[in-house]
Design a protein around this motif. Structure first.
Motif, PDB file in Angstrom:
ATOM      1  N   GLN A 236       4.101  -5.238  -0.854  1.00 47.43           N
ATOM      2  CA  GLN A 236       4.916  -5.236   0.366  1.00 47.43           C
ATOM      3  C   GLN A 236       3.982  -4.843   1.638  1.00 47.43           C
ATOM      4  O   GLN A 236       4.402  -5.444   2.770  1.00 47.43           O
ATOM      5  N   GLN A 237       2.964  -4.336   1.625  1.00 44.72           N
ATOM      6  CA  GLN A 237       2.033  -4.028   2.737  1.00 44.72           C
ATOM      7  C   GLN A 237       1.294  -5.355   3.070  1.00 44.72           C
ATOM      8  O   GLN A 237       1.239  -5.665   4.121  1.00 44.72           O
ATOM      9  N   ILE A 238       0.867  -6.447   2.007  1.00 39.84           N
ATOM     10  CA  ILE A 238       0.351  -7.490   2.353  1.00 39.84           C
ATOM     11  C   ILE A 238       1.391  -8.644   3.052  1.00 39.84           C
ATOM     12  O   ILE A 238       1.074  -9.310   3.880  1.00 39.84           O
ATOM     13  N   ILE A 239       2.628  -8.506   2.352  1.00 41.80           N
ATOM     14  CA  ILE A 239       3.511  -9.282   3.215  1.00 41.80           C
ATOM     15  C   ILE A 239       3.991  -8.848   4.604  1.00 41.80           C
ATOM     16  O   ILE A 239       4.162  -9.494   5.649  1.00 41.80           O
ATOM     17  N   THR A 240       3.611  -7.216   4.900  1.00 47.51           N
ATOM     18  CA  THR A 240       3.882  -6.766   6.195  1.00 47.51           C
ATOM     19  C   THR A 240       2.717  -7.080   7.151  1.00 47.51           C
ATOM     20  O   THR A 240       2.874  -7.632   8.288  1.00 47.51           O
ATOM     21  N   MET A 241       1.502  -7.265   6.540  1.00 44.09           N
ATOM     22  CA  MET A 241       0.295  -8.035   7.171  1.00 44.09           C
ATOM     23  C   MET A 241       0.612  -9.418   7.502  1.00 44.09           C
ATOM     24  O   MET A 241       0.239  -9.966   8.605  1.00 44.09           O
ATOM     25  N   ILE A 242       1.076 -10.151   6.651  1.00 48.03           N
ATOM     26  CA  ILE A 242       1.274 -11.503   7.112  1.00 48.03           C
ATOM     27  C   ILE A 242       2.405 -11.651   7.979  1.00 48.03           C
ATOM     28  O   ILE A 242       2.316 -12.654   8.839  1.00 48.03           O
ATOM     29  N   GLU A 243       3.290 -10.791   8.096  1.00 44.54           N
ATOM     30  CA  GLU A 243       4.370 -10.731   9.045  1.00 44.54           C
ATOM     31  C   GLU A 243       3.707 -10.397  10.288  1.00 44.54           C
ATOM     32  O   GLU A 243       4.201 -11.279  11.462  1.00 44.54           O
ATOM     33  N   ARG A 244       2.974  -9.406  10.644  1.00 40.26           N
ATOM     34  CA  ARG A 244       2.422  -8.909  11.756  1.00 40.26           C
ATOM     35  C   ARG A 244       1.343 -10.117  12.355  1.00 40.26           C
ATOM     36  O   ARG A 244       1.519 -10.420  13.753  1.00 40.26           O
ATOM     37  N   TYR A 245       0.871 -10.994  11.539  1.00 40.10           N
ATOM     38  CA  TYR A 245      -0.284 -11.953  11.907  1.00 40.10           C
ATOM     39  C   TYR A 245       0.691 -13.139  12.334  1.00 40.10           C
ATOM     40  O   TYR A 245       0.373 -13.898  13.562  1.00 40.10           O
ATOM     41  N   ALA A 246       1.595 -13.366  11.458  1.00 41.56           N
ATOM     42  CA  ALA A 246       2.580 -14.764  11.948  1.00 41.56           C
ATOM     43  C   ALA A 246       3.562 -14.630  13.324  1.00 41.56           C
ATOM     44  O   ALA A 246       3.463 -15.637  14.108  1.00 41.56           O
TER      45      ALA A 246
END
Length: 257
Positions: A236-246
């Motif tokens: 979930q933290q990885i998904i959050t990082m992807i979300e912040r980058y995107a």
């Protein structure tokens, strides 16, 4: 001022877990280990699982099953969402079926899979897909239907290629819903795969939990449970990082305001 706010947020994020750990450790002083083992023993077992390749293989097996099932449901859900968005008739036909599937308990899908299929891996894959497919489909069809028609027509006026249309219009519209669906389904998939492994697998976290239950080993049961908790939190933290980058442009827009 900013650092104080950050520290306050960290404190209130960590405080509930510290209190829960303190209460558990206090209970371990008064109850036998098979009910409330010491957290020292629990995390010693967690470390043993992580460093022992023979045991960690079971963790990797469960993680692989979760990711395979989620990816299969995501691909199938995306195809269904596109078809439902293009054709109101398909939407009217498929939506009730997905709603019906959504009401079927995960344990029922486990029983169905055991009766219908022979291979363990295909059983678990089938269970994972059927329990997470409705959420993926409904999230993506909702995002597609929520796209601005005026904005869509404006982009069409520039005569973009299909790739340009997907990159500039469709992807920004559906990506937030896709990432949210992954976050929601991730926790659900972790619970479902354990149930599937409890009744039909010869390896994995669910299988190991069954072994601990037969031995009345609460420390081992908690240690194996924490393996899945760690996986869900990290993913979930990885998904959050992807979300912040995107969507980093949103932070820039907010600062400019």
């Amino acid at each position: 001022m900013g650092s104080t706010i950050i520290l306050s947020r960290i404190f209130w994020s960590v405080a509930p877990f510290l209190l829960l750990a303190a209460l558990w450790q206090f209970a371990s002083l008064w109850f036998p280990p098979f009910l409330f083992p010491s957290l020292v023993d629990v995390f010693r077992r967690v470390f043993q699982i992580l460093v022992d390749l023979g045991q960690f293989v079971d963790v990797l097996a469960t993680v692989g099953r979760i990711l395979a099932g989620l990816f299969g449901a995501f691909v199938l859900g995306g195809l269904l969402a596109v078809l439902m968005n293009r054709s109101p008739g398909v939407d009217r036909f498929i939506s009730p079926i997905l709603t019906f599937f959504q009401g079927i308990p995960a344990l029922s899908w486990v029983v169905f899979a055991i009766i219908w299929f022979h291979g363990i891996e295909f059983r678990i894959f089938f269970i994972m897909v059927m329990t997470t497919l409705p959420a993926f489909t409904f999230q993506m069809i909702g995002a597609l239907q929520a796209m601005s028609k005026d904005l869509f027509e404006m982009v069409l006026s520039f005569r973009p290629t299909r790739l340009q249309m997907f990159r500039t219009m469709v992807l920004p519209a559906v990506l937030p819903e896709i990432l949210t669906a992954w976050k929601v389904n991730l926790g659900n998939a972790a619970r479902v795969v354990v149930v599937a492994e409890l009744v039909g697998a010869t390896g994995g976290v669910g299988y190991q939990l069954l072994q601990q239950q037969q031995l009345f080993d609460m420390a081992g049961a908690l240690a194996w449970t924490f393996q899945l908790v760690f996986f869900v939190l990290i993913t979930q933290q990885i998904i959050t990082m992807i979300e912040r980058y995107a969507f980093r442009y949103r932070a820039v827009s907010e600062r400019s305001l």
